[in-house]
Design a protein around this motif. Structure first.
Motif, PDB file in Angstrom:
ATOM      1  N   ALA A  87       0.842  -1.216   0.084  1.00 10.83           N
ATOM      2  CA  ALA A  87       0.020   0.030  -0.019  1.00 10.83           C
ATOM      3  C   ALA A  87       0.975   1.480   0.174  1.00 10.83           C
ATOM      4  O   ALA A  87       1.836   1.399   0.743  1.00 10.83           O
ATOM      5  CB  ALA A  87      -0.971   0.103   1.239  1.00 10.83           C
ATOM      6  N   GLY A  88       0.521   2.136  -0.931  1.00 20.17           N
ATOM      7  CA  GLY A  88       1.593   3.412  -1.031  1.00 20.17           C
ATOM      8  C   GLY A  88       2.733   3.283  -1.810  1.00 20.17           C
ATOM      9  O   GLY A  88       3.426   4.206  -1.671  1.00 20.17           O
ATOM     10  N   ILE A  89       3.030   2.164  -2.263  1.00 22.21           N
ATOM     11  CA  ILE A  89       4.445   2.039  -2.720  1.00 22.21           C
ATOM     12  C   ILE A  89       4.152   1.658  -4.146  1.00 22.21           C
ATOM     13  O   ILE A  89       2.988   0.933  -4.748  1.00 22.21           O
ATOM     14  CB  ILE A  89       5.226   0.632  -2.235  1.00 22.21           C
ATOM     15  CG1 ILE A  89       5.176   0.873  -0.594  1.00 22.21           C
ATOM     16  CG2 ILE A  89       6.412   0.233  -2.947  1.00 22.21           C
ATOM     17  CD1 ILE A  89       5.625  -0.319   0.233  1.00 22.21           C
ATOM     18  N   ALA A  90       5.075   2.039  -5.005  1.00 20.97           N
ATOM     19  CA  ALA A  90       4.733   1.929  -6.461  1.00 20.97           C
ATOM     20  C   ALA A  90       5.356   0.492  -6.926  1.00 20.97           C
ATOM     21  O   ALA A  90       6.129   0.011  -7.450  1.00 20.97           O
ATOM     22  CB  ALA A  90       5.630   2.916  -7.192  1.00 20.97           C
ATOM     23  N   VAL A  91       4.054  -0.315  -6.712  1.00 25.88           N
ATOM     24  CA  VAL A  91       4.006  -1.587  -7.144  1.00 25.88           C
ATOM     25  C   VAL A  91       3.031  -2.195  -8.313  1.00 25.88           C
ATOM     26  O   VAL A  91       1.998  -1.632  -7.868  1.00 25.88           O
ATOM     27  CB  VAL A  91       4.242  -2.907  -6.182  1.00 25.88           C
ATOM     28  CG1 VAL A  91       4.271  -4.144  -6.493  1.00 25.88           C
ATOM     29  CG2 VAL A  91       5.328  -2.587  -5.117  1.00 25.88           C
ATOM     30  N   GLN A  92       3.445  -2.494  -9.263  1.00 23.22           N
ATOM     31  CA  GLN A  92       2.389  -2.775 -10.395  1.00 23.22           C
ATOM     32  C   GLN A  92       1.448  -3.979  -9.886  1.00 23.22           C
ATOM     33  O   GLN A  92       1.950  -4.857  -9.223  1.00 23.22           O
ATOM     34  CB  GLN A  92       2.947  -3.150 -11.586  1.00 23.22           C
ATOM     35  CG  GLN A  92       3.859  -2.070 -12.424  1.00 23.22           C
ATOM     36  CD  GLN A  92       2.881  -0.757 -12.725  1.00 23.22           C
ATOM     37  OE1 GLN A  92       1.818  -0.965 -13.187  1.00 23.22           O
ATOM     38  NE2 GLN A  92       3.492   0.230 -12.459  1.00 23.22           N
ATOM     39  N   SER A 132       9.894  -5.204  -3.490  1.00 27.28           N
ATOM     40  CA  SER A 132      10.169  -3.590  -3.236  1.00 27.28           C
ATOM     41  C   SER A 132      10.711  -4.254  -1.425  1.00 27.28           C
ATOM     42  O   SER A 132      10.009  -4.791  -0.890  1.00 27.28           O
ATOM     43  CB  SER A 132       8.601  -3.146  -2.898  1.00 27.28           C
ATOM     44  OG  SER A 132       8.800  -1.897  -2.058  1.00 27.28           O
ATOM     45  N   ASP A 133      11.645  -3.249  -1.220  1.00 23.83           N
ATOM     46  CA  ASP A 133      12.362  -3.356  -0.110  1.00 23.83           C
ATOM     47  C   ASP A 133      11.505  -2.758   1.175  1.00 23.83           C
ATOM     48  O   ASP A 133      11.467  -3.438   2.154  1.00 23.83           O
ATOM     49  CB  ASP A 133      13.835  -2.535   0.220  1.00 23.83           C
ATOM     50  CG  ASP A 133      14.823  -3.158  -0.644  1.00 23.83           C
ATOM     51  OD1 ASP A 133      14.688  -4.385  -0.819  1.00 23.83           O
ATOM     52  OD2 ASP A 133      15.791  -2.495  -1.048  1.00 23.83           O
ATOM     53  N   ALA A 134      10.714  -1.814   0.858  1.00 21.85           N
ATOM     54  CA  ALA A 134       9.748  -1.325   1.681  1.00 21.85           C
ATOM     55  C   ALA A 134       8.547  -2.053   2.071  1.00 21.85           C
ATOM     56  O   ALA A 134       8.141  -2.281   3.169  1.00 21.85           O
ATOM     57  CB  ALA A 134       9.156   0.126   1.092  1.00 21.85           C
ATOM     58  N   ALA A 135       8.000  -2.733   1.033  1.00 23.95           N
ATOM     59  CA  ALA A 135       6.932  -3.867   1.281  1.00 23.95           C
ATOM     60  C   ALA A 135       7.599  -4.910   2.197  1.00 23.95           C
ATOM     61  O   ALA A 135       6.845  -5.598   2.834  1.00 23.95           O
ATOM     62  CB  ALA A 135       6.457  -4.179  -0.244  1.00 23.95           C
TER      63      ALA A 135
END
Length: 146
Positions: A87-92, A132-135
């Motif tokens: 959520a809120g992270i640029a992942v397709q 994504s590292d953040a996810a």
């Protein structure tokens, strides 16, 4: 949350006499009109049919939770966890659905009746680490709290 229908496809190679086992995602698809098509790759002529509820439920397996309780596998639970982590992270969206499909296929290849929730979490972590590292961090922190 915006949602859009996704087309899922599974490609399998069956040996003579080997049964076709439908993925658990076809077991609990919910209300609506569904068509399952089995199409040989070599000649492209589709063969369609219906499976009984009994036939579909035999493909399901149970997830063994950390407390020892069991529940039927639900690909939507995996998808929800991944969407929440992203959520809120640029992942397709295609990357998310691809990860869900990859995890489900890996679990099906195990041909086990029971799968530990920790194993599924490890698969989700591995996939998120690539996306994504953040996810990945968000999901890992959420798992530690359980």
């Amino acid at each position: 949350m915006d949602t859009k229908p996704l087309k899922l496809s599974y490609e399998v190679n069956l040996e003579p006499g080997e049964p076709l086992v439908l993925p658990p995602s076809l077991v609990n698809v919910g209300p609506g009109h569904w068509v399952v098509t089995v199409e040989p790759v070599d000649d492209g002529s589709p063969v369609t049919g219906q499976a009984s509820d009994r036939d579909l439920s035999s493909a399901a397996f149970a997830v063994v939770k950390r407390d020892g309780s069991q529940e039927p596998f639900d690909r939507n639970a995996i998808a929800s966890d991944i969407v929440r982590a992203c959520a809120g992270i640029a992942v397709q969206p295609e990357a998310i659905s691809g990860l869900v499909e990859n995890i489900e296929e890996r679990l099906l290849r195990r041909n086990a009746r029971h799968v530990k929730a920790e194993d599924i979490s490890d698969m989700i972590l591995g996939g998120l680490q690539e996306l994504s590292d953040a996810a990945y961090i968000r999901y890992a922190l959420g798992q530690r709290e359980l």
